[in-house]
Design an enzyme around this catalytic site. Sequence first.
Site, PDB file in Angstrom:
ATOM      1  N   CYS A  46       0.866  -1.174   0.000  1.00  0.00           N
ATOM      2  CA  CYS A  46       0.000   0.000   0.000  1.00  0.00           C
ATOM      3  C   CYS A  46       0.908   1.231   0.000  1.00  0.00           C
ATOM      4  O   CYS A  46       1.834   1.326   0.819  1.00  0.00           O
ATOM      5  CB  CYS A  46      -0.894   0.002   1.236  1.00  0.00           C
ATOM      6  SG  CYS A  46      -1.842   1.530   1.420  1.00  0.00           S
ATOM      7  N   ASP A  53      -0.245  -5.946   0.266  1.00  0.00           N
ATOM      8  CA  ASP A  53      -1.514  -6.290  -0.372  1.00  0.00           C
ATOM      9  C   ASP A  53      -1.281  -7.556  -1.171  1.00  0.00           C
ATOM     10  O   ASP A  53      -0.260  -7.691  -1.860  1.00  0.00           O
ATOM     11  CB  ASP A  53      -1.971  -5.164  -1.308  1.00  0.00           C
ATOM     12  CG  ASP A  53      -2.423  -3.930  -0.552  1.00  0.00           C
ATOM     13  OD1 ASP A  53      -3.174  -4.093   0.433  1.00  0.00           O
ATOM     14  OD2 ASP A  53      -2.041  -2.820  -0.938  1.00  0.00           O
TER      15      ASP A  53
END
Length: 147
Positions: A46, A53
Amino acid sequence: MSLHHLGNKTNYPTDYAPELLETFDNKHPGNDYWVRFNCPEFTSLCPITGQPDFATIVIDYIPAQKMVESKSLKLYLFSFRNRGDFHEDCVNIIMKDLIRLMQPKYIEVTGLFTPRGGISIYPYANYGIPGTEFEEMAKYRLKNKNL
């Protein structure tokens, strides 16, 4: 054909590395056919929090003259592990890098990102060669995409 990664010791990148992508000649350029890569271990960061992620990246394409070599694709996707991008950016960057690399007739990239904070995000991007039936196909599939 000069493939540098296949059959050699794997050195995993620590930074985004589109230069790792390699191609080989399509032995069936007169045939229109699909190639699908299912990449269930994609990881990026992120750009705001730095948290990882996770996603399955699905790449579908109709090759023209060149095709992407799978080990180079694996290393390229691995290079996102330390890169901070939003999910939508990852999908579009991957698609654009593959277009530059092999100039496919048609390509689509889908990111099936795992939930964080109770929300899953599934960005989708596609492209067809302008002025061809593949451009029309891209428009149709974008309008009718059901993730």
